[in-house]
Design an enzyme around this catalytic site. Structure first.
Site, PDB file in Angstrom:
ATOM      1  CG  LEU A 228      36.262  46.160  37.178  1.00 50.67           C
ATOM      2  CD1 LEU A 228      37.220  45.771  38.306  1.00 50.67           C
ATOM      3  CD2 LEU A 228      35.665  47.535  37.449  1.00 50.67           C
ATOM      4  CG  ASP A 229      36.821  50.263  31.269  1.00 53.40           C
ATOM      5  OD1 ASP A 229      36.088  49.520  30.606  1.00 53.40           O
ATOM      6  OD2 ASP A 229      36.512  51.414  31.619  1.00 53.40           O
ATOM      7  CD  GLN A 230      44.730  46.798  28.895  1.00 52.73           C
ATOM      8  OE1 GLN A 230      44.159  47.161  27.863  1.00 52.73           O
ATOM      9  NE2 GLN A 230      45.995  46.417  28.901  1.00 52.73           N
TER      10      GLN A 230
ATOM     11  CB  SER B 247      38.916  50.107  35.842  1.00 52.74           C
ATOM     12  OG  SER B 247      38.492  51.200  35.053  1.00 52.74           O
TER      13      SER B 247
END
Length: 261
Positions: free
Chosen positions: A80-82, A84
């Site tokens: 998961l992106d930072q 998200s």
């Protein structure tokens, strides 16, 4: 290496079907490889702003998984992106990570996205057909407009513009490419402001079995977790993962535990 080649290959195949960089292994004097410690898998609700890794060597360190999880040898199943939030599996079992994360198995991942603007159902059709980017085409997604979900407030909150409304979408993918949901919503004119992964649905069917045959399903959600909290797998989930790796996800255990959708 003095260990028989067959023994080494068999053990490497047990780890992942290939040797995975970063996974804990021990090299014994005889040349044998063994997993370090019993494999473990947990479910984590990743907060906004947390890196999906355990270390950060940047000049200004950011929050990482280590700030929330004090367990050794765990690695994320996908990323998961930072910026998200939401559902994240972590495991020390390399073979399980491959089985759950690789796009060939087409497990469904559902995201709730708060987007800028007010899309119509027709606006979402390109997402359902699949979008072709310069570097790859996306698979068709399940996309629909939803009412605002009851999530904890984000810290920091998103930046609202008084003149532009926001809407919530549910988007289900069968692959997990880098920043895919954000790129898809931006491509149809509705940039994502907040993104939360809310569900992972794992099917026991292998790609070779085809779509016509029934299979056990594990539907994993954020139920019972708040941002920053994690839990171990339940006995049912442990059994599902074990059978998933042995290639018999519809075996006798299914009669005992049932299909937990």
């Amino acid at each position: 290496m003095s260990a028989p080649r067959e023994s080494l290959l068999e053990l490497v195949d047990y780890v992942l079907g290939r040797l995975x960089l970063g996974f804990p292994v021990d090299f014994f004097p005889a040349g044998l490889i063994a997993l370090n410690k019993t494999p473990q898998t947990i479910v984590f609700y990743k907060p906004y702003g947390v890196l999906c890794q355990f270390t950060d060597n940047s000049a200004h360190p950011r929050p990482t998984l280590k700030d929330y999880i004090n367990l050794p040898d765990l690695y994320p199943v996908g990323r998961l992106d930072q910026d998200s939030e939401g559902l994240l599996l972590l495991t020390s079992n390399g073979k399980l990570q491959h089985r759950l994360a690789h796009r060939e198995f087409a497990h469904q991942r559902t995201y709730f996205a708060q987007v800028e603007g007010s899309p119509t159902d027709e606006d979402l059709e390109p997402l359902r057909r699949g979008i072709t980017f310069a570097d790859y085409p996306t698979r068709p997604a399940i996309a629909k407009i939803i009412t605002e979900p009851d999530f904890p407030p984000r810290n920091p909150p998103i930046r609202y513009r008084a003149s532009i409304p926001t809407s919530w979408l549910s988007i289900t993918l069968t692959e997990g490419r880098n920043r895919q949901v954000r790129r898809m919503t931006a491509a149809v004119g509705f940039p994502t402001l907040r993104l939360v992964r809310v569900q992972i649905q794992v099917t026991g069917r292998s790609p070779q079995q085809g779509k016509g045959k029934s299979a056990a399903t594990w539907c994993l959600t954020l139920e019972g977790l708040s941002p920053g909290q994690w839990r171990p797998l339940t006995p049912w989930e442990e059994n599902f993962c074990q059978q998933l790796l042995t290639g018999n996800p519809n075996g006798p255990w299914q009669k005992k535990f049932g299909d937990r959708r």
